[in-house]
Design an enzyme around this catalytic site. Structure first.
Site, PDB file in Angstrom:
ATOM      1  CB  THR A  25      26.733 -11.760   0.938  1.00  0.00           C
ATOM      2  OG1 THR A  25      27.486 -11.070   1.930  1.00  0.00           O
ATOM      3  CG2 THR A  25      25.755 -10.803   0.283  1.00  0.00           C
ATOM      4  CD  GLN A  97      31.459 -11.445   7.755  1.00  0.00           C
ATOM      5  OE1 GLN A  97      30.746 -11.360   6.757  1.00  0.00           O
ATOM      6  NE2 GLN A  97      32.657 -11.985   7.739  1.00  0.00           N
ATOM      7  CG  HIS A 174      33.723  -9.017   6.519  1.00  0.00           C
ATOM      8  ND1 HIS A 174      34.959  -9.538   6.188  1.00  0.00           N
ATOM      9  CD2 HIS A 174      32.915  -9.286   5.456  1.00  0.00           C
ATOM     10  CE1 HIS A 174      34.888 -10.099   4.990  1.00  0.00           C
ATOM     11  NE2 HIS A 174      33.673  -9.953   4.527  1.00  0.00           N
ATOM     12  CG  ASN A 177      36.607 -11.446   1.858  1.00  0.00           C
ATOM     13  OD1 ASN A 177      37.741 -11.895   1.958  1.00  0.00           O
ATOM     14  ND2 ASN A 177      35.528 -12.198   2.050  1.00  0.00           N
ATOM     15  CE1 TYR A 179      32.556  -5.982   0.400  1.00  0.00           C
ATOM     16  CE2 TYR A 179      33.440  -7.900   1.545  1.00  0.00           C
ATOM     17  CZ  TYR A 179      32.738  -7.347   0.486  1.00  0.00           C
ATOM     18  OH  TYR A 179      32.229  -8.151  -0.508  1.00  0.00           O
ATOM     19  NE  ARG A 226      36.798 -14.892   6.298  1.00  0.00           N
ATOM     20  CZ  ARG A 226      36.097 -15.561   5.408  1.00  0.00           C
ATOM     21  NH1 ARG A 226      34.847 -15.214   5.145  1.00  0.00           N
ATOM     22  NH2 ARG A 226      36.611 -16.589   4.771  1.00  0.00           N
ATOM     23  CG  ASN A 234      35.378  -6.304  -3.080  1.00  0.00           C
ATOM     24  OD1 ASN A 234      34.787  -6.162  -4.160  1.00  0.00           O
ATOM     25  ND2 ASN A 234      34.787  -6.794  -2.001  1.00  0.00           N
TER      26      ASN A 234
HETATM   27  C1  FMN Z   1      27.934 -16.445  -2.260  1.00  0.00           C
HETATM   28  C2  FMN Z   1      29.056 -16.130  -1.318  1.00  0.00           C
HETATM   29  C3  FMN Z   1      28.914 -15.076  -0.429  1.00  0.00           C
HETATM   30  C4  FMN Z   1      29.930 -14.767   0.488  1.00  0.00           C
HETATM   31  N1  FMN Z   1      29.743 -13.772   1.411  1.00  0.00           N
HETATM   32  C5  FMN Z   1      30.664 -13.564   2.382  1.00  0.00           C
HETATM   33  C6  FMN Z   1      30.410 -12.645   3.441  1.00  0.00           C
HETATM   34  O1  FMN Z   1      29.340 -12.021   3.540  1.00  0.00           O
HETATM   35  N2  FMN Z   1      31.376 -12.470   4.361  1.00  0.00           N
HETATM   36  C7  FMN Z   1      32.579 -13.151   4.299  1.00  0.00           C
HETATM   37  O2  FMN Z   1      33.424 -12.953   5.162  1.00  0.00           O
HETATM   38  N3  FMN Z   1      32.834 -14.045   3.320  1.00  0.00           N
HETATM   39  C8  FMN Z   1      31.903 -14.270   2.375  1.00  0.00           C
HETATM   40  N4  FMN Z   1      32.153 -15.219   1.404  1.00  0.00           N
HETATM   41  C9  FMN Z   1      33.400 -16.000   1.448  1.00  0.00           C
HETATM   42  C10 FMN Z   1      33.181 -17.317   2.177  1.00  0.00           C
HETATM   43  O3  FMN Z   1      32.978 -17.094   3.577  1.00  0.00           O
HETATM   44  C11 FMN Z   1      34.408 -18.266   2.018  1.00  0.00           C
HETATM   45  O4  FMN Z   1      35.549 -17.663   2.522  1.00  0.00           O
HETATM   46  C12 FMN Z   1      34.662 -18.606   0.573  1.00  0.00           C
HETATM   47  O5  FMN Z   1      33.510 -19.140  -0.009  1.00  0.00           O
HETATM   48  C13 FMN Z   1      35.820 -19.640   0.429  1.00  0.00           C
HETATM   49  O6  FMN Z   1      35.479 -20.811   1.095  1.00  0.00           O
HETATM   50  P1  FMN Z   1      36.418 -22.069   1.082  1.00  0.00           P
HETATM   51  O7  FMN Z   1      37.683 -21.638   1.765  1.00  0.00           O
HETATM   52  O8  FMN Z   1      35.648 -23.107   1.842  1.00  0.00           O
HETATM   53  O9  FMN Z   1      36.616 -22.406  -0.352  1.00  0.00           O
HETATM   54  C14 FMN Z   1      31.144 -15.516   0.473  1.00  0.00           C
HETATM   55  C15 FMN Z   1      31.283 -16.569  -0.441  1.00  0.00           C
HETATM   56  C16 FMN Z   1      30.266 -16.886  -1.322  1.00  0.00           C
HETATM   57  C17 FMN Z   1      30.454 -18.036  -2.267  1.00  0.00           C
END
Ligand code: FMN
Length: 238
Positions: A25, A97, A174, A177, A179, A226, A234
């Protein structure tokens, strides 16, 4: 050359390499419409094999955070077309997504007439950012009626069709997380006593109905999901 940079197969798709960009996001969709800045951002990252976009809402009710994009209006579909073109021009594939925030929302972030919805009238513990008034406490969502559930399923199906029209190679639901989809799966946010609550079969029902409706709309090769069963973001339980 490393295998990372060799072609990969994902279902019916051939990816130009094994790199996949995680959904993130970015809150840059002013008015909830994808724009030129976003097209530049995704175009810059199209050396990947596959990009999963930031969460995009299938419904006005799902736009719980400030400036997140939707995929339900004509203007949004046209905005996304510029992005899928920019990505395809560099030979990457792109899935959108579909993210419905559900109770992770604040009325100050929602467009006029939209509602904060959830499986049950239980607020998430914690705060949420609003452009209008900064950090605010999470609110108690309205418990979704059977007819709200039907509408939401159809919104996901229509968003899936809109996504294909906008040029996406597929969608990712999605269901992680904290939602809306995960809110139904987890017992702290889902305290329903009807066929959408109680047993895990019942708590999974809404998610599986969304899966079926989106597959029916655009085909199983184009639908992913996912899940984050161990995630606690959350206000999801351990
Ligand atoms: C700024 C930011 C925004 C994110 N927005 C989403 C999102 O919109 N949808 C989602 O499924 N995960 C979102 N995530 C989670 C990331 O997809 C990812 O799972 C998370 O950064 C962990 O990554 P890693 O396993 O490489 O450390 C977001 C993460 C960050 C840092």
């Amino acid at each position: 050359m490393s295998k990372l940079f060799s072609e990969a197969t994902l279902g019916a798709l051939t990816l130009q390499n094994h790199l996949v960009m995680a959904p993130m996001t970015r809150n840059r969709a002013t008015g909830n419409v994808p724009n030129a800045l976003m097209a530049e951002y995704y175009g810059q990252r199209a050396s990947a094999g596959l990009i999963i976009t930031e969460g995009a809402s299938p419904s006005p009710n799902g736009l719980g955070y400030p400036r997140i994009p939707g995929i339900f209006s004509r203007e949004q579909i046209e905005g996304w077309k510029v992005i899928t073109d920019a990505v395809h021009a560099k030979n990457a594939k792109i899935f959108i997504q579909l993210m419905h925030g559900g109770r992770i929302a604040h009325p100050l972030n929602l467009p006029a007439g939209a509602r904060v919805l959830g499986p049950s009238a239980v607020a998430a513990v914690g705060d949420i950012y609003t452009d209008a008034e900064g950090m605010k406490q999470q609110v108690v969502p309205q418990e979704m009626s059977e007819s709200d559930i039907k509408v939401a399923i159809e919104e996901f199906a229509q968003a899936a069709r809109n996504s294909i029209e906008a040029g996406f190679d597929g969608i990712e639901l999605h269901s992680a997380n904290g939602y809306l989809l995960e809110q139904f799966i987890r017992p702290n946010s889902n305290q329903r006593t009807d066929r959408y609550g109680g047993t895990i079969e019942n708590r999974a029902r809404f998610v599986l109905e969304v899966v079926d409706a989106t597959i029916e709309a655009i085909g199983k090769e184009r639908v992913g999901i996912r899940l984050s069963p161990y995630g606690i973001f959350n206000d999801m339980p351990l």
